[in-house]
Scaffold this active site. Structure first.
Site, PDB file in Angstrom:
ATOM      1  N   LYS A  10       0.729  -1.123   0.004  1.00 58.26           N
ATOM      2  CA  LYS A  10       0.000  -0.150  -0.083  1.00 58.26           C
ATOM      3  C   LYS A  10       0.753   1.174   0.060  1.00 58.26           C
ATOM      4  CE  LYS A  10      -3.840  -2.557   2.430  1.00 58.26           C
ATOM      5  NZ  LYS A  10      -4.694  -2.412   3.369  1.00 58.26           N
ATOM      6  N   TYR A  50     -12.338  -2.373  -3.296  1.00 55.74           N
ATOM      7  CA  TYR A  50     -12.910  -2.354  -1.812  1.00 55.74           C
ATOM      8  C   TYR A  50     -14.325  -2.503  -1.592  1.00 55.74           C
ATOM      9  CZ  TYR A  50      -8.072  -1.891   0.088  1.00 55.74           C
ATOM     10  OH  TYR A  50      -6.911  -1.856   0.594  1.00 55.74           O
ATOM     11  N   ASN A 113      -1.962  -0.175   6.995  1.00 51.14           N
ATOM     12  CA  ASN A 113      -1.284  -1.695   7.330  1.00 51.14           C
ATOM     13  C   ASN A 113      -0.648  -2.011   6.213  1.00 51.14           C
ATOM     14  OD1 ASN A 113      -3.438  -2.216   5.861  1.00 51.14           O
ATOM     15  ND2 ASN A 113      -4.699  -3.152   7.146  1.00 51.14           N
ATOM     16  N   HIS A 116      -1.513  -5.516   1.420  1.00 48.10           N
ATOM     17  CA  HIS A 116      -2.734  -6.415   1.382  1.00 48.10           C
ATOM     18  C   HIS A 116      -2.560  -7.688   0.771  1.00 48.10           C
ATOM     19  CE1 HIS A 116      -6.720  -7.346  -0.302  1.00 48.10           C
ATOM     20  NE2 HIS A 116      -6.328  -7.590  -1.559  1.00 48.10           N
ATOM     21  N   GLU A 127      -8.328 -10.232  -8.744  1.00 45.81           N
ATOM     22  CA  GLU A 127      -7.657  -8.972  -8.091  1.00 45.81           C
ATOM     23  C   GLU A 127      -6.383  -8.814  -9.218  1.00 45.81           C
ATOM     24  OE1 GLU A 127      -8.669  -8.581  -3.513  1.00 45.81           O
ATOM     25  OE2 GLU A 127      -7.078  -9.729  -4.032  1.00 45.81           O
TER      26      GLU A 127
HETATM   27  P1  CMP Z   1      -7.240  -4.946   4.118  1.00 48.41           P
HETATM   28  O1  CMP Z   1      -7.360  -6.076   5.182  1.00 48.41           O
HETATM   29  O2  CMP Z   1      -6.147  -4.964   3.092  1.00 48.41           O
HETATM   30  O3  CMP Z   1      -8.534  -4.738   3.378  1.00 48.41           O
HETATM   31  C1  CMP Z   1      -9.579  -3.787   3.988  1.00 48.41           C
HETATM   32  C2  CMP Z   1      -9.097  -2.458   4.467  1.00 48.41           C
HETATM   33  O4  CMP Z   1      -9.971  -1.735   5.101  1.00 48.41           O
HETATM   34  C3  CMP Z   1      -8.064  -2.858   5.608  1.00 48.41           C
HETATM   35  O5  CMP Z   1      -6.950  -3.650   5.047  1.00 48.41           O
HETATM   36  C4  CMP Z   1      -8.000  -1.712   6.366  1.00 48.41           C
HETATM   37  O6  CMP Z   1      -6.761  -0.956   5.620  1.00 48.41           O
HETATM   38  C5  CMP Z   1      -9.222  -0.900   5.905  1.00 48.41           C
HETATM   39  N1  CMP Z   1      -9.949  -0.773   7.199  1.00 48.41           N
HETATM   40  C6  CMP Z   1     -10.591  -1.736   7.812  1.00 48.41           C
HETATM   41  N2  CMP Z   1     -11.372  -1.483   8.877  1.00 48.41           N
HETATM   42  C7  CMP Z   1     -10.854  -0.225   9.116  1.00 48.41           C
HETATM   43  C8  CMP Z   1     -11.134   0.932   9.948  1.00 48.41           C
HETATM   44  N3  CMP Z   1     -12.032   0.499  11.307  1.00 48.41           N
HETATM   45  N4  CMP Z   1     -10.509   2.006   9.906  1.00 48.41           N
HETATM   46  C9  CMP Z   1      -9.839   2.289   8.946  1.00 48.41           C
HETATM   47  N5  CMP Z   1      -9.500   1.336   7.903  1.00 48.41           N
HETATM   48  C10 CMP Z   1     -10.127   0.191   7.938  1.00 48.41           C
END
Ligand code: CMP
Length: 131
Positions: A10, A50, A113, A116, A127
């Site tokens: 990311k 998403y 984070n 992905h 994807e």
């Molecule tokens: P990922 O698991 O790659 O895909 C879904 C994404 O949504 C996740 O990473 C986070 O980056 C984002 N996400 C999920 N929950 C939250 C949250 N509560 N606040 C901000 N981002 C979120």
């Protein structure tokens, strides 16, 4: 069974210079890199990627984050790579991710984070097909 998964570093992972380390973990585990591309994700593709989160309160922030700079899109191949990659990446909330995982070692915020990984072989194919 040999599978393929989609892994994306990311924008925060790219900006922080973590691309090499992330690639290295997957290489050392024994998976094979079969595709790689530096890519600026347009808003419509981010919304499609998403779409399961559409309507959630964090959705606009998530789209803003993922389109904020280039991402590194990768296809990785190997036996059980989909589930194994998710283990190497760690829990969505980096504070809950185990030490030794990418998020456990390198991140602190759910909204930042770093990486992905597809949650199923079907989504992996879907994807990879988008980029
Ligand atoms: P990922 O698991 O790659 O895909 C879904 C994404 O949504 C996740 O990473 C986070 O980056 C984002 N996400 C999920 N929950 C939250 C949250 N509560 N606040 C901000 N981002 C979120």
């Amino acid at each position: 069974e040999v599978e393929e998964t989609y892994i994306m570093v990311k924008p925060d992972g790219v900006q922080r210079g973590l691309v090499g380390e992330i690639i290295s973990r997957f290489e050392k585990k024994g998976f094979k890199l079969t595709g790689l591309k530096l890519f600026q994700c347009p808003k419509d593709l981010a919304e499609e990627h998403y779409k399961d989160h559409k309507g959630k309160p964090f959705f606009p922030k998530l789209i803003g984050y993922i389109t904020s700079g280039p991402v590194v899109c990768m296809a990785w191949e190997g036996i059980g790579v989909v589930a194994s990659a998710r283990k190497l990446i760690g829990a969505t909330n980096p504070l809950n991710a185990e030490p030794g995982t990418l998020r456990g070692d390198l991140a602190v915020q759910t909204g930042r984070n770093i990486v992905h990984g597809s949650d199923s072989p079907e989504n992996g194919k879907r994807e990879i097909g988008k980029i």
